[in-house]
Scaffold this motif. Sequence first.
Motif, short mmCIF file in Angstrom:
data_model
loop_
_atom_site.label_atom_id
_atom_site.label_comp_id
_atom_site.label_asym_id
_atom_site.label_seq_id
_atom_site.Cartn_x
_atom_site.Cartn_y
_atom_site.Cartn_z
N ASP A 198 -25.09 9.54 -36.09
CA ASP A 198 -26.02 8.69 -35.60
C ASP A 198 -26.18 8.53 -34.36
OD1 ASP A 198 -23.81 7.28 -35.29
OD2 ASP A 198 -24.60 5.65 -35.82
N ASN A 199 -25.44 9.88 -33.98
CA ASN A 199 -25.75 10.21 -32.68
C ASN A 199 -25.64 11.44 -32.63
OD1 ASN A 199 -22.82 11.30 -31.95
ND2 ASN A 199 -22.61 9.44 -32.59
N TRP A 200 -25.59 11.98 -31.31
CA TRP A 200 -26.38 13.96 -31.65
C TRP A 200 -24.85 14.27 -30.82
CZ3 TRP A 200 -31.11 16.66 -31.46
CH2 TRP A 200 -31.89 16.23 -31.84
N LEU A 201 -24.19 13.53 -30.71
CA LEU A 201 -22.59 14.53 -30.16
C LEU A 201 -21.74 14.92 -31.92
CD1 LEU A 201 -19.94 15.78 -28.90
CD2 LEU A 201 -19.34 13.59 -28.71
N ASP A 202 -21.80 13.47 -32.87
CA ASP A 202 -21.86 13.83 -33.80
C ASP A 202 -23.12 14.98 -34.49
OD1 ASP A 202 -20.60 12.37 -35.01
OD2 ASP A 202 -21.40 11.01 -34.75
N PHE A 203 -24.18 14.58 -34.26
CA PHE A 203 -25.43 16.22 -34.56
C PHE A 203 -24.68 17.16 -34.64
CE2 PHE A 203 -28.88 18.85 -34.26
CZ PHE A 203 -29.45 18.79 -35.34
N PHE A 204 -24.31 17.76 -32.85
CA PHE A 204 -24.24 18.82 -33.21
C PHE A 204 -22.55 19.43 -33.64
CE2 PHE A 204 -26.31 18.05 -28.87
CZ PHE A 204 -27.64 18.47 -28.71
N MET A 205 -21.77 18.67 -34.06
CA MET A 205 -20.40 19.04 -34.34
C MET A 205 -21.01 19.22 -36.17
SD MET A 205 -17.57 19.22 -31.60
CE MET A 205 -17.64 18.75 -30.27
N PHE A 206 -21.60 18.72 -36.40
CA PHE A 206 -21.82 18.82 -37.19
C PHE A 206 -22.46 20.32 -37.69
CE2 PHE A 206 -24.53 19.10 -41.32
CZ PHE A 206 -24.24 18.44 -42.48
N THR A 207 -23.67 20.76 -36.87
CA THR A 207 -24.50 21.91 -37.25
C THR A 207 -22.86 23.01 -36.98
OG1 THR A 207 -25.50 21.11 -34.92
CG2 THR A 207 -27.07 21.50 -36.87
N MET A 208 -21.93 22.67 -35.81
CA MET A 208 -21.44 23.92 -35.80
C MET A 208 -20.66 23.92 -36.59
SD MET A 208 -20.24 25.44 -32.90
CE MET A 208 -18.80 26.70 -32.95
N PHE A 209 -19.71 22.85 -37.17
CA PHE A 209 -19.01 22.74 -38.02
C PHE A 209 -19.36 22.83 -39.76
CE2 PHE A 209 -16.53 21.92 -34.04
CZ PHE A 209 -15.98 23.06 -33.98
N THR A 210 -20.44 22.34 -39.48
CA THR A 210 -20.56 21.87 -41.31
C THR A 210 -21.30 22.46 -42.08
OG1 THR A 210 -19.70 19.57 -41.36
CG2 THR A 210 -20.96 20.12 -43.18
N ASP A 211 -22.87 23.11 -40.64
CA ASP A 211 -23.16 23.82 -41.07
C ASP A 211 -22.53 25.52 -41.62
OD1 ASP A 211 -25.90 21.86 -39.87
OD2 ASP A 211 -26.10 23.79 -41.14
N ARG A 212 -21.17 25.97 -40.94
CA ARG A 212 -21.11 26.31 -40.79
C ARG A 212 -19.52 26.92 -42.31
NH1 ARG A 212 -20.11 30.55 -36.22
NH2 ARG A 212 -20.75 28.23 -34.86
N ASP A 213 -19.97 25.72 -42.45
CA ASP A 213 -18.88 25.59 -43.89
C ASP A 213 -20.41 26.21 -44.82
OD1 ASP A 213 -18.19 24.42 -46.82
OD2 ASP A 213 -19.88 23.65 -46.19
N GLY A 214 -21.40 25.93 -44.42
CA GLY A 214 -22.32 25.88 -45.59
C GLY A 214 -22.80 27.62 -44.68
N LYS A 215 -22.16 28.51 -44.02
CA LYS A 215 -22.07 29.44 -43.61
C LYS A 215 -21.07 30.61 -44.56
CE LYS A 215 -21.07 33.32 -40.30
NZ LYS A 215 -20.87 34.09 -38.71
#
Length: 472
Positions: A198-215
Amino acid sequence: MISAERIPNNVSLSSNKRLQRALEHWQPKYIQWWRDMGPQGFQDYHQVYVRTAISVDPEGWAHYEYVKLPEYRWGIFLADPVPDRRIGFGDFLGKPVWQEVPGEFRNQLRRLIVTQGDTEPASVEQQRRLGHRCPSLYDLRNLFQVNVEEGRHLWAMVYLLHSYFGRDGRDEAEELLERQSGNRDKPRILDAFNEPIDNWLDFFMFTMFTDRDGKSQLMSLSESSLDPLSRTTRFMLTEEAHHMFVGESGIARILERTCELMRQAGYSGDVRTIGGIDIPTIQKHLNHWFSLSLDLHGGEVSSNAAAYFANGLKGRAKEDKYDDHAVKDSYYTMEFFEGGRSVTRDVLMRNAMNEVLRDWYVGDCAAGVERWNRLLERSGLSDRLRLPDRKFNRGIGMYSGVHFDPDGHPLAHDDWERRKSEWLPTPADREYLLSIMAAPIFEPGKFANYIAPPRRGINQQPVNFEYVRTET
Ligand SMILES: [Fe+2]
Ligand SMILES: [Fe+2]
């Protein structure tokens, strides 16, 4: 009616009646899902400057235009086939890859595809309210770009289910739209995809780390003997790269601004008093999303992972970098935790495949954190960010029943309870973040106080370009 023209593809959709029929049924449900569960409040009156994949060659696929989100042209793309491609690992090493699903691996393959597919709409659901707190139009556009591409990744997995798994595949495709992130009765399959963002710090950390799990998952699936799965995931990886760019550069811009504010505050002051995000808060969010994303790689010792590898369904990231592709009698030295003590033991490498992929993932994350730290160094700050030990805050696998601090030292339950607010975001941290993100910034070229502007815009547009237009 399904119009192959409205659905950019390289899978001969216009001549594939079976796929057309399946999509005719599924696509309206998808659009309904997107309207209900996609970006809230940005469906009908906003035009977003997004890229659309219209072909797989480098020039063709990055096509930019303004679109209303529900009218985005979600397409189906497979990377070009590799001529005479052979199975690259496991018991069938060297045999031709499969163009159809072998009956004996049907269930395993379906499970892999459904698990991957489930994460795609889940992340859109998790991020659906972020638009109302955006730090700029540039960031708002990036959020929506990520969202529409996660939607396309869902299409990619649904294409495989529709084309190769018959009736069960069609049922699974529907269920992908029925589970909901965070829903008590029908949650998404993997835990990290049920956490709110629900905040943009979470969003950026999500795309950094959880999208990287996607990778890492996509890299291991792109090694698969099932050629359509390999080709589909190979193309998805090109989009995933942008998602991680959004995360890494988002945090870098927050750090840059934090450094600037610290200078203003005279270094010893608290940047929160002037509306910035302090480094300890950034570190806590890093700890949270990194540990959740480690869990996504599964248990350390796994007979499922061994079977996936033996059968050639899911390989290692960059399989061709290894010498031994059969991996029959090699071992992985693993740290176990027994009776409060750490012991190392050798595990058959095939049973340790989740850990092998996790190693690759941790290395990829560490390189990103290093780049952030260079930025801190250049700004003359002595603070550094770091990855917590992989045993810290785990919910899955053998470290999940025990508590560890970020250095990997075991902690008694009471000590953990007493100290976890030093390491993980607290309700007060969340409240603070929401307070500085309360008002969205919709003015072109303006940025919220806690984040620096990017160096350059998207697709060579200026930073103050109107990346999202509002219809009045
Ligand atoms: Fe994705
Ligand atoms: Fe992604």
